[in-house]
Each structure stands twice: as C-alpha cells, then as structure tokens.
Design a protein around this motif. Structure first.
Motif, PDB file in Angstrom:
ATOM      1  N   LEU A  95      -1.064   6.577 -12.566  1.00 18.69           N
ATOM      2  CA  LEU A  95      -0.998   5.170 -12.176  1.00 18.69           C
ATOM      3  C   LEU A  95      -2.187   4.742 -11.306  1.00 18.69           C
ATOM      4  O   LEU A  95      -2.442   3.547 -11.136  1.00 18.69           O
ATOM      5  CB  LEU A  95       0.304   4.886 -11.420  1.00 18.69           C
ATOM      6  CG  LEU A  95       1.590   4.897 -12.248  1.00 18.69           C
ATOM      7  CD1 LEU A  95       2.811   4.754 -11.337  1.00 18.69           C
ATOM      8  CD2 LEU A  95       1.580   3.764 -13.280  1.00 18.69           C
ATOM      9  N   ALA A  96      -2.914   5.725 -10.745  1.00 19.29           N
ATOM     10  CA  ALA A  96      -3.985   5.396  -9.793  1.00 19.29           C
ATOM     11  C   ALA A  96      -4.967   4.367 -10.345  1.00 19.29           C
ATOM     12  O   ALA A  96      -5.368   3.444  -9.650  1.00 19.29           O
ATOM     13  CB  ALA A  96      -4.723   6.655  -9.371  1.00 19.29           C
ATOM     14  N   THR A 110      -2.693  -3.488 -11.167  1.00 21.68           N
ATOM     15  CA  THR A 110      -1.492  -4.189 -10.739  1.00 21.68           C
ATOM     16  C   THR A 110      -1.726  -5.662 -11.011  1.00 21.68           C
ATOM     17  O   THR A 110      -2.729  -6.208 -10.588  1.00 21.68           O
ATOM     18  CB  THR A 110      -1.301  -4.026  -9.223  1.00 21.68           C
ATOM     19  OG1 THR A 110      -1.350  -2.652  -8.926  1.00 21.68           O
ATOM     20  CG2 THR A 110       0.019  -4.603  -8.777  1.00 21.68           C
ATOM     21  N   VAL A 162      -4.498   2.283 -12.847  1.00 19.94           N
ATOM     22  CA  VAL A 162      -3.849   1.210 -13.596  1.00 19.94           C
ATOM     23  C   VAL A 162      -3.904  -0.069 -12.764  1.00 19.94           C
ATOM     24  O   VAL A 162      -3.788  -0.043 -11.546  1.00 19.94           O
ATOM     25  CB  VAL A 162      -2.386   1.628 -13.882  1.00 19.94           C
ATOM     26  CG1 VAL A 162      -1.560   0.442 -14.329  1.00 19.94           C
ATOM     27  CG2 VAL A 162      -2.360   2.736 -14.923  1.00 19.94           C
ATOM     28  N   ALA A 188       0.837  -1.204   0.000  1.00 19.41           N
ATOM     29  CA  ALA A 188       0.000   0.000   0.000  1.00 19.41           C
ATOM     30  C   ALA A 188       0.869   1.249   0.000  1.00 19.41           C
ATOM     31  O   ALA A 188       0.592   2.221  -0.705  1.00 19.41           O
ATOM     32  CB  ALA A 188      -0.922  -0.014   1.214  1.00 19.41           C
ATOM     33  N   ILE A 248       1.643   6.687  -6.871  1.00 22.28           N
ATOM     34  CA  ILE A 248       0.559   7.519  -7.405  1.00 22.28           C
ATOM     35  C   ILE A 248       0.900   8.997  -7.230  1.00 22.28           C
ATOM     36  O   ILE A 248       0.568   9.825  -8.069  1.00 22.28           O
ATOM     37  CB  ILE A 248      -0.776   7.161  -6.716  1.00 22.28           C
ATOM     38  CG1 ILE A 248      -1.202   5.748  -7.100  1.00 22.28           C
ATOM     39  CG2 ILE A 248      -1.866   8.169  -7.074  1.00 22.28           C
ATOM     40  CD1 ILE A 248      -2.357   5.190  -6.273  1.00 22.28           C
ATOM     41  N   CYS A 280      -5.025   0.184   1.462  1.00 22.24           N
ATOM     42  CA  CYS A 280      -4.686  -0.673   2.609  1.00 22.24           C
ATOM     43  C   CYS A 280      -3.577  -0.069   3.452  1.00 22.24           C
ATOM     44  O   CYS A 280      -3.051  -0.712   4.352  1.00 22.24           O
ATOM     45  CB  CYS A 280      -4.235  -2.038   2.124  1.00 22.24           C
ATOM     46  SG  CYS A 280      -5.494  -2.863   1.213  1.00 22.24           S
ATOM     47  N   SER A 281      -3.200   1.155   3.150  1.00 24.90           N
ATOM     48  CA  SER A 281      -2.112   1.803   3.851  1.00 24.90           C
ATOM     49  C   SER A 281      -2.425   1.898   5.342  1.00 24.90           C
ATOM     50  O   SER A 281      -3.549   2.137   5.740  1.00 24.90           O
ATOM     51  CB  SER A 281      -1.924   3.190   3.244  1.00 24.90           C
ATOM     52  OG  SER A 281      -1.106   3.944   4.052  1.00 24.90           O
ATOM     53  N   GLU A 282      -1.378   1.706   6.168  1.00 26.48           N
ATOM     54  CA  GLU A 282      -1.587   1.698   7.616  1.00 26.48           C
ATOM     55  C   GLU A 282      -1.654   3.099   8.199  1.00 26.48           C
ATOM     56  O   GLU A 282      -2.124   3.294   9.309  1.00 26.48           O
ATOM     57  CB  GLU A 282      -0.477   0.888   8.294  1.00 26.48           C
ATOM     58  CG  GLU A 282      -0.769  -0.602   8.260  1.00 26.48           C
ATOM     59  CD  GLU A 282       0.454  -1.471   8.054  1.00 26.48           C
ATOM     60  OE1 GLU A 282       1.575  -0.930   8.081  1.00 26.48           O
ATOM     61  OE2 GLU A 282       0.274  -2.686   7.842  1.00 26.48           O
ATOM     62  N   ASP A 283      -1.159   4.106   7.447  1.00 23.37           N
ATOM     63  CA  ASP A 283      -1.220   5.467   8.007  1.00 23.37           C
ATOM     64  C   ASP A 283      -2.232   6.328   7.290  1.00 23.37           C
ATOM     65  O   ASP A 283      -2.772   5.958   6.262  1.00 23.37           O
ATOM     66  CB  ASP A 283       0.153   6.146   7.949  1.00 23.37           C
ATOM     67  CG  ASP A 283       0.825   5.959   6.597  1.00 23.37           C
ATOM     68  OD1 ASP A 283       1.659   5.048   6.472  1.00 23.37           O
ATOM     69  OD2 ASP A 283       0.486   6.697   5.660  1.00 23.37           O
ATOM     70  N   LEU A 320      -3.956   0.310  -8.625  1.00 22.13           N
ATOM     71  CA  LEU A 320      -3.004   0.765  -7.609  1.00 22.13           C
ATOM     72  C   LEU A 320      -3.714   1.541  -6.511  1.00 22.13           C
ATOM     73  O   LEU A 320      -3.330   1.468  -5.351  1.00 22.13           O
ATOM     74  CB  LEU A 320      -1.949   1.666  -8.255  1.00 22.13           C
ATOM     75  CG  LEU A 320      -0.675   1.013  -8.744  1.00 22.13           C
ATOM     76  CD1 LEU A 320       0.262   2.083  -9.249  1.00 22.13           C
ATOM     77  CD2 LEU A 320       0.012   0.222  -7.645  1.00 22.13           C
ATOM     78  N   SER A 321      -4.785   2.276  -6.869  1.00 22.32           N
ATOM     79  CA  SER A 321      -5.447   3.031  -5.801  1.00 22.32           C
ATOM     80  C   SER A 321      -6.178   2.103  -4.845  1.00 22.32           C
ATOM     81  O   SER A 321      -6.308   2.408  -3.665  1.00 22.32           O
ATOM     82  CB  SER A 321      -6.374   4.117  -6.364  1.00 22.32           C
ATOM     83  OG  SER A 321      -7.306   3.545  -7.217  1.00 22.32           O
ATOM     84  N   ILE A 370      -4.973  -0.847  -3.991  1.00 24.62           N
ATOM     85  CA  ILE A 370      -3.892  -1.339  -3.130  1.00 24.62           C
ATOM     86  C   ILE A 370      -3.493  -0.264  -2.122  1.00 24.62           C
ATOM     87  O   ILE A 370      -3.265  -0.549  -0.954  1.00 24.62           O
ATOM     88  CB  ILE A 370      -2.693  -1.776  -3.997  1.00 24.62           C
ATOM     89  CG1 ILE A 370      -3.086  -3.050  -4.759  1.00 24.62           C
ATOM     90  CG2 ILE A 370      -1.454  -2.038  -3.146  1.00 24.62           C
ATOM     91  CD1 ILE A 370      -2.037  -3.594  -5.677  1.00 24.62           C
ATOM     92  N   ALA A 371      -3.472   0.988  -2.591  1.00 26.71           N
ATOM     93  CA  ALA A 371      -3.073   2.098  -1.711  1.00 26.71           C
ATOM     94  C   ALA A 371      -4.043   2.271  -0.543  1.00 26.71           C
ATOM     95  O   ALA A 371      -3.670   2.782   0.503  1.00 26.71           O
ATOM     96  CB  ALA A 371      -2.966   3.388  -2.511  1.00 26.71           C
ATOM     97  N   ALA A 407       2.318   1.784  -3.361  1.00 28.46           N
ATOM     98  CA  ALA A 407       1.285   2.240  -4.293  1.00 28.46           C
ATOM     99  C   ALA A 407       1.001   3.729  -4.086  1.00 28.46           C
ATOM    100  O   ALA A 407       0.894   4.507  -5.040  1.00 28.46           O
ATOM    101  CB  ALA A 407       0.012   1.418  -4.097  1.00 28.46           C
ATOM    102  N   LYS A 408       0.908   4.117  -2.824  1.00 30.09           N
ATOM    103  CA  LYS A 408       0.594   5.514  -2.497  1.00 30.09           C
ATOM    104  C   LYS A 408       1.673   6.465  -3.035  1.00 30.09           C
ATOM    105  O   LYS A 408       1.373   7.482  -3.665  1.00 30.09           O
ATOM    106  CB  LYS A 408       0.541   5.648  -0.978  1.00 30.09           C
ATOM    107  CG  LYS A 408      -0.770   6.217  -0.460  1.00 30.09           C
ATOM    108  CD  LYS A 408      -0.803   6.068   1.037  1.00 30.09           C
ATOM    109  CE  LYS A 408      -1.175   7.389   1.682  1.00 30.09           C
ATOM    110  NZ  LYS A 408      -1.272   7.227   3.150  1.00 30.09           N
TER     111      LYS A 408
END
Lengths: 366, 460
Positions: free
Chosen positions: A292-293, A297, A295, A279, A286, B457-460, B451-452, B454-455, A282-283
C-alpha cells in the motif's frame, strides 16, 4: 392521528426500523436533516462485524451474531427489490495485530467470551505463516490475526440507497431538511415540532436521531448518555485484488479501493480530518500491507460515532412516556438486519420479540 | 516530520500564475519572507505556462496575450521569493499550516498569512459523448500547445467564450486551422449583454482585441455556426463527429478532435476544504469564495486572489496580486505605501467593469448547466445526469448525499469537475437555490498522494 410511528432520523438505523415497521403494515413518517448534518450513515466503515463485540458483555456478542446471521436473507430481499447488488461478503474477517502481546491478550479475551457463551463462539488465532496462506500480501512485520468466520462486509452506501428507495416505495412519508426541535406526549399521541414551528401528531415516536438524541432524549424521559467519537477513514485509488477478506482496519471494497480506518478520538462535535491521525492510519496500514505504500489515497473522511458509556446499543422504551423509543448504536450496518427484522416486534410488544433488557438504560443507573 | 522542523514564513503563496507571482513579488519587495508553492515545473500558471523557456516561434503563435506575461514572470524570478516548483499542496489547516509534497518528499510549512492564487478551471461541458477519446477541453489543447508545441489537425471547436477564439487564432498561426467554430451564444445573448456594454476607453482596448481575433478567424475562412444547440459527440471508440442543431436543421461535422469550452470558473477545492463561506454568483453560474475587497476569506489566515476568487482575467489578477501582497505585508507590519494599494484597487474596479458584458455574452446555455439524462456528469465514477435526478427523488437534497447514494464526486478529482453540474441539477430537481443546495465537502488530500506520503506526517 397522522401516523402510527414517527421516526426522527433518516440514517441507516431509522431507515432499517422504518423498513421493518412497514413490513408489519404500519403507517410511518420519517423526519430527516439536510445535506451537511452529522451523518454516521455516510461515514461508516461498511463492516458486518462480530469480532470485538461483547468482549465485556456476552449478550452483545449474541445480538451481533444474531444480526450477522440474518444479513444474508435481508440483503437478498433488498437486492431483489432494488435490482442492485449490495456486495455482501460473509466468509470471515480478521483483526490484525502488530505485536505478540496484543495478539496474546486478544486470544485470552476471546477465550473468556467463548466460555461465557458455553463454547459457542467460533474464532481462530492465525500466526504469520497461516495468515499468509489466506492473505498472501500481508507483510512480515506483524504478529498475526484473530480470524472470525462470521465476519464480513457490505457496500454500505448501496445499503443506504436501497433502504431509502424501498422505504419510500413501501409508502413511508419523508420530511427532509428539517430538525425536530421538540416532542411532547399528549393524551392523543406524541406531538413533534419541526422546521419553522410545524407540528405532527403520531401514536408512537422513535428517536433514531444519532447525536440528536442527546438533546431530544431527555425531553421524553430518556437518559440518552451518548457522546460523539470521531473516526477518520481514508480510501485509496481502485486496485486489483489485494485482500481476500476484510479486517476491522483494512478492507478492499467491491469497487476496488482499499478503505483504511479508523481513528477513535474524543473531540466533541468536530468532524474535520487531521494529518496526524491519518498519518497513523497510513503507517499501520503499510505495516500490514506493505504494497500500500506507493498506492494513491484519493480521499479521507471523518464522521462521528454515537457512543454510549459501554459502547453497546441502547434500546429503551420511555418509562415516563410509553410509546416513545430510543434506538441508538455505533454499529448501524451490522445491526441493520436485526433492527429491521426484530426491533419492530419489540416495539409492537409481540410475544416473539427478542429480550433486549441487557440494552436498556437501566444499566446506566448508579 | 515533526512540528519543530516545520518551516515558517511571513506569507505563503500557492500558485505561480499572474496573481500569485505578483502578490509574492510585491510582498517580498517590502521585506516579507515569502514562500511560493506551485505544481508546475516553471512559473507562469496556466496562462503563461512555460513562458521563460518558450521558443520564439511558439511565442509568436501564442500571441501578445501570452508574451505580455514575460515582464511579471521575470520580475518574480528576480525577487527574493523562495520559489518551490513541482509542489503539490494537499492539506490546508485552518490555522495557516499546510502540507506539500515535492517528488514524494513531504514538508509542512506555516505562514502568518496564506494567499491562495490557485486560479480557475474550465467549466465542465457534459454533452452526450464528451467522455470519448478525442474530446478535450480547449484549455487542455492550449496546455499541449504551450508546453510542447503540439497542435491538433482539423479540430472542431465548440462552446463559447473568449478562449475559444483565442485558441482558434493560435491554431491558425500554428498552421493547423480548426475546421469550424460551433458556438452556443445567441443573438438574444448579444442583446442582453448590451445592457452591460462598457463605455470606458480602456475596456474598448480589450474588446478591440476580440474584434481582431474575429477578423483573423474570418480571414482564415473558418466557418462559424452561431446559436448552435443539442450538441452530441458521436463515435464508438473515438470521437468521429460533432452533431448539433443549427437554424432548424441537424448538422454533423466530422472530426478526430473536438475541443469543448464553456468558460472558466474559480477552483474552490481549497477554500471548500477550509470550510470558509462561499456565495453563488448567478451571472457566472458558479460559487465564489466570500471575500472582502483585498481577497480576505472568512478565515482570517487565508486570502484568495485572481481567477480563484472570481473570474476576471490575467490583467485583474496581476493587480489583485500586487494589491493583496502589499496589503497582507502591511498587516504583518511591513512598510507599505497605502496610496499604492488604493490606486490598484481603483484600477481593479474599472477593469472588472468589462466582465459583466463578457459574462452575459458568453453565458453557458441551460443544456450545459443541467445536461440531459444520458450525459455522464461524474467521469471518475461514471454517474449520469439521470442518476443524479433519480437520487433527488429518493431524498438527495445536496451533493454530499448524492455522494453517499451514487458515488458521484468520490473519485480521484473529488468532484472538481462534476461539482457545479451536480449542484445545478439538484437545485433544479428540488426547486431550491444553488446556494441552498450547496457543494461537495472537500477533504484532504486535496490532490491524490501516496500512503507513504501521508504516513510521513506522523507525530511519533
């Protein structure tokens, strides 16, 4: 004597050394593990990279640049032999920075390194506007990038394949699917024990066994103070051209997918992927490339880097068992050219060998 | 998204086919909190796809093997199970947490136990030319029929297995009979299968169904070519014909649609991602997750039931679902009648008996398991069988090394379709067993997500 050099570990490092030694006319045997071994050679990011190397030890910057300079000719030779492109691109690369503080600190560090190297260290800081002239798809929410003209990338899987087939073609013997469990120096050479108590006798032995050197190293008098460091990476679906040059966290591979890396985690011998680390990758990705947001994976992977305490390679001939060499690093792709072209001379004690004392194990003496 | 707002359940079931619906219903009946996640818009799985909304005419075409799913689907719909359709589960944690997306929204959920009921996939049929437009699997044709009533005209059906006959009868009833059935099973297969001929009466009922299908195909005048081999899909931009060897001569059947089928195999992507143990099953020529009697895998947080565990069909899947749903609920402290679980286990054993006969009768031929050099094996990355053999000569012992050497299994399907073929080819080339050769390592995301997502799931 069954062989002149027994290489323990058939990854990129071991194959590069074998390639070079075969060029010197040596008889080489390579021992390699099976399909599910920890293989840094399968997990790497595919960079031929100078940036970030040697920020505390200029000799490492020099060594990496030296290898990068050898790469063009090295790749051409492998391509001609195998008829397959390695997609080597060496027209510079970036280190992206999200905050001004991080960018300023980086500029300071490179300025120091440049002084240490007598002014011979090319780099440039690119502010957002300059950066977008080079990379129009970069987002607005980043501070900029450090550009290094000697950086580049390669299709590292094809490098792996090319080395594997060339080394065989040049006559190396391959013993796959075995673990070397013991190496003992005897009057007539090194005796390796592998598989179910098979033996092989060799004049010299090279440990290029990645993390395997942790257990084999001490048997030959090496300190081998290495540890695993997990790196997680993702790859997207294939895309039309989005980026012109690679960076240390994002690169568009020649097949079209964008590779996103990499975490650095101290978790021992655990090569699983985790949602939290992916994550974060990914963040950040982006933020640098907003397109890429949306796209897809298609896959993630995770592999273990082979790290020394200072992050530099270790090149050491055993003091107690001369003829045994330890070769280990976490930049096997970048250094592949140097390993193939320069290390064999050092192992053979030739006059034109490079000075590798900065990479000896002496530096770990307390 | 953070750990605090992660939803928790007694049991999470993945897949709304016969096994998943039955397991969820059984566990909910005794009071367990159950979440069922499924990719489709409505319950039924592949076999009962769209059953709650199928028009009467379509149900008639699809026949009793379809409509008999109505009862369990209705029971499931009326149960207290939390049902989440359109959910793509793309990450499974060894501790029993999972992550899923519904139209781009990401949720993390944790179950005290997870029941995987993710079913089977069709075995790949990598004949030369199978990547041409117009070549589909029989299963894909059935999806079209079940979800939108679309049927191909004058299709040639080729391969082997009960689904091939079922589809043929369905096409006949839909008014678009297939042009021909080209079958790979031989008289030798039939003889060898007799050793497993089931002697029980209930098994005969199932075999009788088979005979009725054959009769229907014969009555419709569909030609059947048996013991065919050397399949080749011909055409330049689109499939134009199937050619094959039959009784010493080369035949060519012109067609615009070629439907291939060579049986189904468990979909092991999720269990592989969990790194639980698998076992090669020689008769079904595929890997099975290693399980105990009620489907528990070598990770005690996960069970697998239905065709995803071992191919046994919908009837067994229902029984396995009920049995595992009850058993897991009991292990979590809910009050379950053990006699009930025991009874189901006994019936499962009997029902499975017919399987050995069918497995042997419709065993895939060697030319499908280890195809000729020219045939594409990995469709995503366009890797041929010849290339896989070449990688074996430079040291590829297992599928993960072929991935590194030639990108097979690196595409969006993560080797779901080429995995078995690559294992078979490497085992043959390296003179090793399939078990020892192993399988692709599967990583998250199990299915491609953005990708967003997946993003999130970020912990912060």
């Amino acid at each position: 004597m069954e062989s002149e050099y027994a290489i323990v570990g058939g990854g990129i490092v071991g194959l590069s050394l074998a390639y070079g030694l075969l060029d010197l006319g040596k008889r080489v045997i390579i021992f390699d593990e099976g399909d599910l071994a920890f293989r840094a050679s399968r997990g790497n990011f595919g960079l031929v990279w100078v940036q970030g190397k040697g920020l505390k030890q200029p000799a490492y910057a020099r060594w990496s640049r030296g290898s990068a300079a050898l790469w063009g000719d090295y790749a051409a030779e492998l391509e001609e032999a195998t008829g397959q492109s390695l997609a080597l691109q060496q027209d510079g690369g970036y280190g992206y920075h999200l905050t001004d503080e991080a960018l300023e600190q980086e500029i300071k560090d490179y300025t120091w390194l440049k002084e240490q190297l007598g002014g011979n260290y090319p780099f440039e800081a690119l502010r957002p506007n300059e950066l977008r002239r080079e990379e129009p798809n970069v987002g607005t929410d980043i501070a900029g990038a450090v550009y290094h003209p000697e950086d580049g990338h390669v299709n590292s899987l094809r490098l792996f394949q090319a080395l594997a087939s060339e080394v065989r073609r040049k006559g190396a013997r391959f013993v796959p699917k075995v673990t070397v469990t013991n190496v003992v120096q005897q009057p007539d050479g090194f005796q390796l024990t592998y598989g179910k108590s098979n033996h092989h006798l060799s004049q010299k032995v090279i440990l290029s066994a990645g993390l395997g050197a942790m257990t084999l190293g001490p048997l030959l008098g090496f300190k081998a103070p290495i540890r695993p460091q997990r790196g997680q990476v993702m790859i997207t679906e294939k895309l039309p051209k989005l980026m012109n040059r690679p960076s240390d966290t994002l690169r568009q591979v020649d097949e079209g997918g964008v590779q996103i890396g990499a975490s650095a985690e101290e978790v021992g011998l655990d090569d699983r992927e985790t949602p939290g680390a992916l994550a974060k990758l990914a963040k950040d990705a982006i933020r640098v490339y907003p397109a890429l947001a949306n796209v897809k994976t298609v896959r993630s992977w995770s592999a273990l880097r082979i790290m020394s305490p200072d992050g530099l390679p270790i090149y050491q001939e055993s003091l107690t068992c001369p003829g045994a060499f330890l070769v280990t690093c976490h930049s096997g792709i970048t250094l592949s050219a140097a390993h193939a072209r320069l290390l064999p001379q050092w192992m053979e004690g030739q006059a034109n060998a490079p000075d590798l004392t900065p990479f000896s194990e002496d530096r770990f003496d307390v | 998204m953070s750990d605090e707002n992660q939803k928790t359940y007694d049991i999470i079931v993945v897949g709304a086919g016969p096994a998943g619906m039955s397991a969820a219903t059984a566990a909910a009946e005794v009071g367990a909190s159950v979440l069922l996640l499924d990719e489709q818009p409505s319950p039924g799985g592949q076999i009962y796809r769209g059953i709650l909304s199928a028009p009467e005419a379509r149900a008639k075409i699809l026949g009793s093997s379809y409509t008999e799913g109505l009862a369990i689907t209705k029971a499931f719909s009326q149960s207290s199970v939390t049902y989440q359709p359109l959910a793509t589960v793309w990450q499974f944690d060894e501790s029993g947490s999972l992550i899923y997306s519904v139209e781009g929204e990401v949720t993390q959920a944790k179950g005290s136990h997870i029941l995987l009921a993710t079913g089977a996939l069709e075995r790949p049929v990598p004949i030369p030319g199978w990547t041409l437009p117009g070549v589909m699997t029989a299963g894909a044709a059935q999806i079209l029929l079940k979800s939108s009533g679309v049927v191909p005209d004058n299709a040639v059906l080729a391969g082997s297995g009960p689904l091939l006959y079922l589809l043929a009868t369905q096409l006949i009833r839909a008014g678009s009979p297939p042009k021909a059935l080209v079958e790979t099973q031989t008289f030798k297969d039939a003889l060898a299968a007799m050793r497993f001929f089931p002697l029980r009466f209930s098994a005969w009922k199932m075999l009788a169904k088979g005979f009725l299908m054959m009769r229907e195909i014969k009555k419709a005048g569909i030609p059947r070519y048996k013991a065919a081999k050397g399949f080749r899909a011909e055409g330049s931009k689109q499939v134009e014909a199937l050619s094959f060897d039959h009784k010493e001569e080369r035949l060519r059947l012109e067609c615009e649609t070629l439907l291939l089928h060579q049986g189904v195999v468990p979909n092991t992507q999720i269990t592989r991602s969990l790194r639980v143990q698998h076992r090669w099953n020689k008769r079904q020529a595929c890997f099975h997750p290693f399980t105990n009697g009620v489907g528990l895998t070598t990770n005690s947080n996960y069970s697998i039931i239905g065709d995803g565990r071992a191919i046994a069909g919908a009837q067994v899947a229902v029984l396995e679902g009920r049995s595992a749903g009850s058993f897991v609920a009991a292990s979590l402290g809910f009050n379950v009648d053990p006699a009930d679980v025991f009874k189901q286990q006994k019936i499962i054993k009997k029902e499975r008996a017919v399987r050995s006969f069918l497995d042997r009768l419709y065993q895939p031929p060697k030319e499908i398991l280890t195809p000729a050099n020219g045939a594409t094996v990995c469709r995503c990355e366009e890797v041929t069988a010849g290339k896989i053999r070449e990688y074996a000569t430079i040291g590829c012992l297992g599928p993960n090394q072929t991935k590194a050497f030639g990108r097979s299994g690196m595409g969006p399907c993560q080797g779901r379709y080429c995995g078995l073929t690559v294992t078979e080819i490497l085992a043959e080339e390296n003179k090793s067993s399939q078990q020892e050769t192993g399988a692709y390592r599967i990583r998250s995301p199990i299915k491609p997500v953005t990708l967003s997502e997946i993003a999130q799931c970020s912990e912060d």
